[in-house]
Write an enzyme that holds these catalytic residues in place. Structure first.
Site, PDB file in Angstrom:
ATOM      1  N   HIS A  74       0.850  -1.193   0.000  1.00 15.29           N
ATOM      2  CA  HIS A  74       0.000   0.000   0.000  1.00 15.29           C
ATOM      3  C   HIS A  74       0.878   1.233   0.000  1.00 15.29           C
ATOM      4  O   HIS A  74       2.098   1.157   0.128  1.00 15.29           O
ATOM      5  CB  HIS A  74      -0.999  -0.002   1.162  1.00 15.29           C
ATOM      6  CG  HIS A  74      -0.432   0.282   2.514  1.00 15.29           C
ATOM      7  ND1 HIS A  74      -1.154   0.905   3.505  1.00 15.29           N
ATOM      8  CD2 HIS A  74       0.778   0.026   3.065  1.00 15.29           C
ATOM      9  CE1 HIS A  74      -0.425   1.010   4.595  1.00 15.29           C
ATOM     10  NE2 HIS A  74       0.742   0.478   4.355  1.00 15.29           N
ATOM     11  N   CYS A 132       5.714   6.188   5.030  1.00 18.15           N
ATOM     12  CA  CYS A 132       4.490   5.507   4.597  1.00 18.15           C
ATOM     13  C   CYS A 132       3.916   6.097   3.308  1.00 18.15           C
ATOM     14  O   CYS A 132       2.992   5.538   2.729  1.00 18.15           O
ATOM     15  CB  CYS A 132       3.436   5.536   5.705  1.00 18.15           C
ATOM     16  SG  CYS A 132       3.936   4.592   7.157  1.00 18.15           S
ATOM     17  N   HIS A 154       3.454  -4.934   3.870  1.00 20.79           N
ATOM     18  CA  HIS A 154       3.449  -5.491   5.224  1.00 20.79           C
ATOM     19  C   HIS A 154       2.975  -6.932   5.174  1.00 20.79           C
ATOM     20  O   HIS A 154       2.249  -7.337   4.259  1.00 20.79           O
ATOM     21  CB  HIS A 154       2.479  -4.717   6.136  1.00 20.79           C
ATOM     22  CG  HIS A 154       2.815  -3.290   6.326  1.00 20.79           C
ATOM     23  ND1 HIS A 154       3.862  -2.863   7.100  1.00 20.79           N
ATOM     24  CD2 HIS A 154       2.224  -2.172   5.841  1.00 20.79           C
ATOM     25  CE1 HIS A 154       3.903  -1.544   7.096  1.00 20.79           C
ATOM     26  NE2 HIS A 154       2.915  -1.096   6.326  1.00 20.79           N
ATOM     27  N   GLU A 211       0.519  -4.254  11.396  1.00 23.45           N
ATOM     28  CA  GLU A 211       1.347  -4.108  10.199  1.00 23.45           C
ATOM     29  C   GLU A 211       2.753  -4.649  10.449  1.00 23.45           C
ATOM     30  O   GLU A 211       3.413  -5.080   9.516  1.00 23.45           O
ATOM     31  CB  GLU A 211       1.446  -2.644   9.791  1.00 23.45           C
ATOM     32  CG  GLU A 211       0.139  -2.060   9.330  1.00 23.45           C
ATOM     33  CD  GLU A 211       0.256  -0.605   8.939  1.00 23.45           C
ATOM     34  OE1 GLU A 211      -0.574  -0.152   8.141  1.00 23.45           O
ATOM     35  OE2 GLU A 211       1.166   0.091   9.423  1.00 23.45           O
ATOM     36  N   HIS A 235       5.107   0.511  -0.242  1.00 24.31           N
ATOM     37  CA  HIS A 235       5.732  -0.469   0.651  1.00 24.31           C
ATOM     38  C   HIS A 235       4.720  -1.554   0.979  1.00 24.31           C
ATOM     39  O   HIS A 235       3.575  -1.477   0.565  1.00 24.31           O
ATOM     40  CB  HIS A 235       6.245   0.210   1.938  1.00 24.31           C
ATOM     41  CG  HIS A 235       5.181   0.819   2.778  1.00 24.31           C
ATOM     42  ND1 HIS A 235       4.517   1.992   2.442  1.00 24.31           N
ATOM     43  CD2 HIS A 235       4.620   0.394   3.941  1.00 24.31           C
ATOM     44  CE1 HIS A 235       3.625   2.273   3.375  1.00 24.31           C
ATOM     45  NE2 HIS A 235       3.658   1.311   4.294  1.00 24.31           N
ATOM     46  N   HIS A 264      -1.763 -10.504  -1.160  1.00 21.01           N
ATOM     47  CA  HIS A 264      -0.907 -10.215  -2.308  1.00 21.01           C
ATOM     48  C   HIS A 264      -1.583  -9.257  -3.291  1.00 21.01           C
ATOM     49  O   HIS A 264      -1.517  -9.430  -4.504  1.00 21.01           O
ATOM     50  CB  HIS A 264      -0.442 -11.503  -2.992  1.00 21.01           C
ATOM     51  CG  HIS A 264       0.590 -12.212  -2.180  1.00 21.01           C
ATOM     52  ND1 HIS A 264       0.263 -13.049  -1.139  1.00 21.01           N
ATOM     53  CD2 HIS A 264       1.938 -12.174  -2.225  1.00 21.01           C
ATOM     54  CE1 HIS A 264       1.367 -13.519  -0.585  1.00 21.01           C
ATOM     55  NE2 HIS A 264       2.403 -12.990  -1.217  1.00 21.01           N
TER      56      HIS A 264
END
Length: 117
Positions: free
Chosen positions: A14, A25, A31, A107, A29, A69
């Site tokens: 995201h 953020c 998680h 996260e 990136h 994914h």
């Protein structure tokens, strides 16, 4: 009060592009998310459960098919912060299981967001 929890996992990317340039953020990136749903009841059902854990399989299916994914910016119409995701999953669960009392989203192993009305 009886409480149960069940944990679900998924990996996704995201980008919180509404944040200022330079904020970590704001960059693309990903998680390895953990979602924990909590259900509670004053009394147990005839089988001795708050809710059978097997009855929560639709959440696993939904997460696997919709979030795992994926790029969350393409999946959610609100910023995919942990807080927003906790509320999103809470609303989804509460619509199916009225015993839902909270949802937590992680996260990273050190960060958690929770929605509990």
């Amino acid at each position: 009060m009886y409480r149960i929890t069940k944990e679900f996992h998924f990996s996704a990317s995201h980008q919180l592009s509404h944040l200022p340039n330079g904020h970590q953020c704001a960059r693309l990136h990903g998680h390895n998310y953990v979602v924990i749903v909590e259900l509670a009841a004053q009394t147990l059902n005839a089988d001795g459960f708050v809710r059978d854990y097997g009855a929560l399989k639709p959440l696993k299916t939904y997460i696997d098919e919709t979030f795992d994914h994926r790029h969350l910016n393409d999946v959610m119409d609100i910023p995919s912060t942990g807080e927003n995701m906790a509320r999103y999953f809470y609303d989804w669960c509460a619509a199916r299981w009225p015993e839902t009392t909270a949802v937590k989203v992680s996260e990273t192993p050190k960060t958690w967001a929770e929605y509990r009305p």
